[in-house]
Scaffold this motif. Structure first.
Motif, short mmCIF file in Angstrom:
data_model
loop_
_atom_site.label_atom_id
_atom_site.label_comp_id
_atom_site.label_asym_id
_atom_site.label_seq_id
_atom_site.Cartn_x
_atom_site.Cartn_y
_atom_site.Cartn_z
N PRO A 56 -2.09 12.61 1.26
CA PRO A 56 -0.84 13.29 0.90
C PRO A 56 -0.20 13.90 2.14
O PRO A 56 -0.91 14.40 3.02
CB PRO A 56 -1.30 14.39 -0.06
N LEU A 74 -5.91 6.32 -10.47
CA LEU A 74 -6.07 4.89 -10.73
C LEU A 74 -4.81 4.15 -10.27
O LEU A 74 -3.96 3.74 -11.05
CB LEU A 74 -6.35 4.62 -12.21
N CYS A 116 -6.81 -3.65 2.61
CA CYS A 116 -6.72 -2.19 2.83
C CYS A 116 -7.34 -1.46 1.64
O CYS A 116 -8.32 -0.76 1.80
CB CYS A 116 -5.30 -1.73 3.10
N CYS A 155 0.86 -1.19 0.00
CA CYS A 155 0.00 0.00 0.00
C CYS A 155 0.90 1.24 0.00
O CYS A 155 2.00 1.21 0.56
CB CYS A 155 -0.86 -0.04 1.26
N HIS A 156 0.40 2.33 -0.60
CA HIS A 156 1.21 3.55 -0.59
C HIS A 156 1.43 4.04 0.85
O HIS A 156 2.42 4.71 1.14
CB HIS A 156 0.54 4.64 -1.44
N TRP A 180 4.66 11.21 7.36
CA TRP A 180 3.57 11.75 8.18
C TRP A 180 4.07 11.99 9.61
O TRP A 180 3.46 11.48 10.58
CB TRP A 180 2.41 10.75 8.25
P1 NAP Z 1 -1.04 4.35 -5.40
O1 NAP Z 1 -1.28 2.95 -5.80
O2 NAP Z 1 0.33 4.92 -5.49
O3 NAP Z 1 -2.08 5.26 -6.24
C1 NAP Z 1 -2.13 6.64 -6.13
C2 NAP Z 1 -2.58 7.21 -7.49
O4 NAP Z 1 -2.74 8.61 -7.34
C3 NAP Z 1 -1.57 7.05 -8.60
O5 NAP Z 1 -1.61 5.82 -9.24
C4 NAP Z 1 -1.96 8.18 -9.54
O6 NAP Z 1 -3.06 7.79 -10.35
C5 NAP Z 1 -2.46 9.27 -8.58
N1 NAP Z 1 -1.41 10.26 -8.35
C6 NAP Z 1 -0.16 10.08 -7.84
N2 NAP Z 1 0.52 11.23 -7.77
C7 NAP Z 1 -0.31 12.20 -8.24
C8 NAP Z 1 -0.22 13.61 -8.40
N3 NAP Z 1 0.91 14.26 -8.08
N4 NAP Z 1 -1.28 14.27 -8.90
C9 NAP Z 1 -2.42 13.62 -9.23
N5 NAP Z 1 -2.56 12.28 -9.11
C10 NAP Z 1 -1.54 11.59 -8.63
O7 NAP Z 1 -1.47 4.58 -3.88
P2 NAP Z 1 -2.60 3.80 -3.01
O8 NAP Z 1 -1.95 2.66 -2.31
O9 NAP Z 1 -3.79 3.61 -3.83
O10 NAP Z 1 -2.88 4.89 -1.87
C11 NAP Z 1 -3.40 6.15 -2.21
C12 NAP Z 1 -3.42 7.08 -1.00
O11 NAP Z 1 -4.39 6.59 -0.07
C13 NAP Z 1 -2.10 7.13 -0.23
O12 NAP Z 1 -1.87 8.45 0.19
C14 NAP Z 1 -2.35 6.22 0.97
O13 NAP Z 1 -1.56 6.53 2.07
C15 NAP Z 1 -3.81 6.52 1.24
N6 NAP Z 1 -4.52 5.49 1.99
C16 NAP Z 1 -5.49 5.91 2.85
C17 NAP Z 1 -6.24 4.98 3.54
C18 NAP Z 1 -7.35 5.45 4.43
O14 NAP Z 1 -7.78 4.70 5.31
N7 NAP Z 1 -7.86 6.64 4.23
C19 NAP Z 1 -5.99 3.62 3.39
C20 NAP Z 1 -5.01 3.22 2.48
C21 NAP Z 1 -4.28 4.17 1.78
P3 NAP Z 1 -3.15 8.21 -11.90
O15 NAP Z 1 -1.91 7.69 -12.57
O16 NAP Z 1 -4.40 7.54 -12.35
O17 NAP Z 1 -3.27 9.72 -11.93
#
Ligand code: NAP
Ligand code: ZN
Length: 353
Positions: free
Chosen positions: A274, A187, A162, A41-42, A52
């Protein structure tokens, strides 16, 4: 206590490397699990690199990983939910106080005394902090161990713990379904699961991406339409038309351009985390009675509900299975939005360490 193999980060700037960590022997209600796959996960990356520091300061050594699937190898004498040989899963939570109103309502994810799978104080004192799933085994209270429908592919099921629940939960909370227009922003791991769920719930799904090369995949994953968010004209066409938007972006970006796409009373929910605060234009909310919300994974009952839904609808993540030795490379690719659409570590690769 016994030793487990793992991959661990020694500091915010060091790569993950092979390590040995202590795990407790199962106590009364504990389940010992041989980990077969763990998603990346990111949040693992944000935490391991201490991105963070004010919210969840990293403690080292740190073993990330909270999308865990495996097989039960041992159970404590009081365990009733699981038996040796069962296929099981563990997500972001491994314990809570079980007494607060949130726990009683099934929202252990909001317990003031919750124990995260990694980076929380270890109540059992086996180690200073809990260690996550980039490891060959883990010991967890049975109340935080979930059942995986038997026919689901295990590597593809790991990210449900997750990415799956984090997108399923807000889509359910806002009643996403037939007749609604729903946007998924980003995505990646979360975004591709949100796309699958929103489609399965019957909504009209629009994926917003910064990566034009993901358009075909987005349609295959369930989108009815794809918008390249850097194209202002394409964005304008959707002004004031969305019931709900789920924002999964991991880095700084302009959320106001998405708020302007919501219709009257529409909601944008942030699940992406972020490191830097996002700028919010009050006018983007005022003009249209719009709202912004947040959502944090999901409670244990809803996580089981989500897994059962996935079993009934044959939903898993699209995974790129990697050996653990490629985890540092995978982190670099995550930063370039280059994942299709979740990395899952095959933990058999730890045996050679
Ligand atoms: P990921 O696989 O890296 O996906 C994030 C996506 O965001 C990227 O594939 C990209 O999609 C887009 N992105 C990245 N940088 C960008 C930028 N500068 N501007 C615009 N779009 C951008 O990450 P993930 O594992 O899905 O996690 C996403 C976020 O959710 C993280 O910050 C993580 O910590 C958080 N999270 C939160 C929870 C919660 O409980 N709230 C749980 C898990 C994760 P495109 O290529 O399609 O633009
Ligand atoms: Zn996560």
């Amino acid at each position: 206590m016994f030793n487990a193999k793992a991959y661990s980060a020694a500091s915010a700037t060091s790569s993950l490397a092979s390590a040995t960590i202590p795990r407790r022997d199962p106590t009364e209600r504990d389940v010992q699990i041989e980990i077969l796959f763990c998603g990346i996960c990111h949040s693992d990356l944000h935490y391991a690199r201490n991105e963070w520091p004010d919210v969840l300061p990293a403690v080292y050594p740190c073993v990330p990983g909270h999308e865990i699937v495996g097989r039960v190898t041992k159970v404590g004498p009081g365990v009733v939910k699981h038996k040796v040989g069962d296929q099981v899963a563990v997500g972001c939570l491994v314990d809570s106080d079980h007494t607060c109103p949130n726990c009683k309502a099934g929202f252990e994810n909001f317990c003031p005394n919750l124990t995260l799978t990694f980076g929380s104080v270890d109540k059992h004192g086996t180690a200073p902090m809990t260690f996550g799933g980039y490891s060959d085994s883990i010991v967890v209270d049975e109340r935080f161990v979930l059942r995986i429908p038997a026919h689901l592919d295990l590597a593809g099921a790991a990210p449900l713990l997750c990415a799956g629940i984090t997108t399923y939960s807000p889509l359910r909370r806002f009643g996403v379904g037939k007749g609604q227009k729903v946007g998924i922003v980003g995505l990646g791991g979360l975004g591709h699961m949100g796309t699958k769920f929103a489609r399965a719930f019957g909504a009209h799904v629009v994926v917003f991406t910064t990566s034009p090369g993901k358009t075909e995949d987005a349609m295959r994953l369930g989108a009815h339409e794809v918008v390249v968010s850097r194209n202002a004209d394409e964005m304008k066409k959707h002004a004031g038309s969305f019931d709900f938007i789920l924002d999964t972006v991991s880095a700084d970006h302009d959320i106001n351009q998405y708020l302007n796409l919501l219709r009257l009373d529409g909601n944008l929910t942030l699940v992406g985390a972020p490191p830097k605060p996002l700028a919010l234009s009050s006018f983007a909310l005022i003009f249209g009675n719009r709202s912004v919300s947040g959502s944090n994974i999901g409670g244990i009952p809803q996580t089981q509900e989500m897994l059962d839904f996935c079993g009934a609808h044959n939903i898993t993540a699209d995974v790129e299975v990697i050996p653990i030795q490629k985890v540092n490379e995978a982190y670099e690719r995550l930063l370039k939005s280059d994942v299709k659409y979740r990395f899952a570590i095959d933990m058999a690769s730890l045996k050679s360490e």
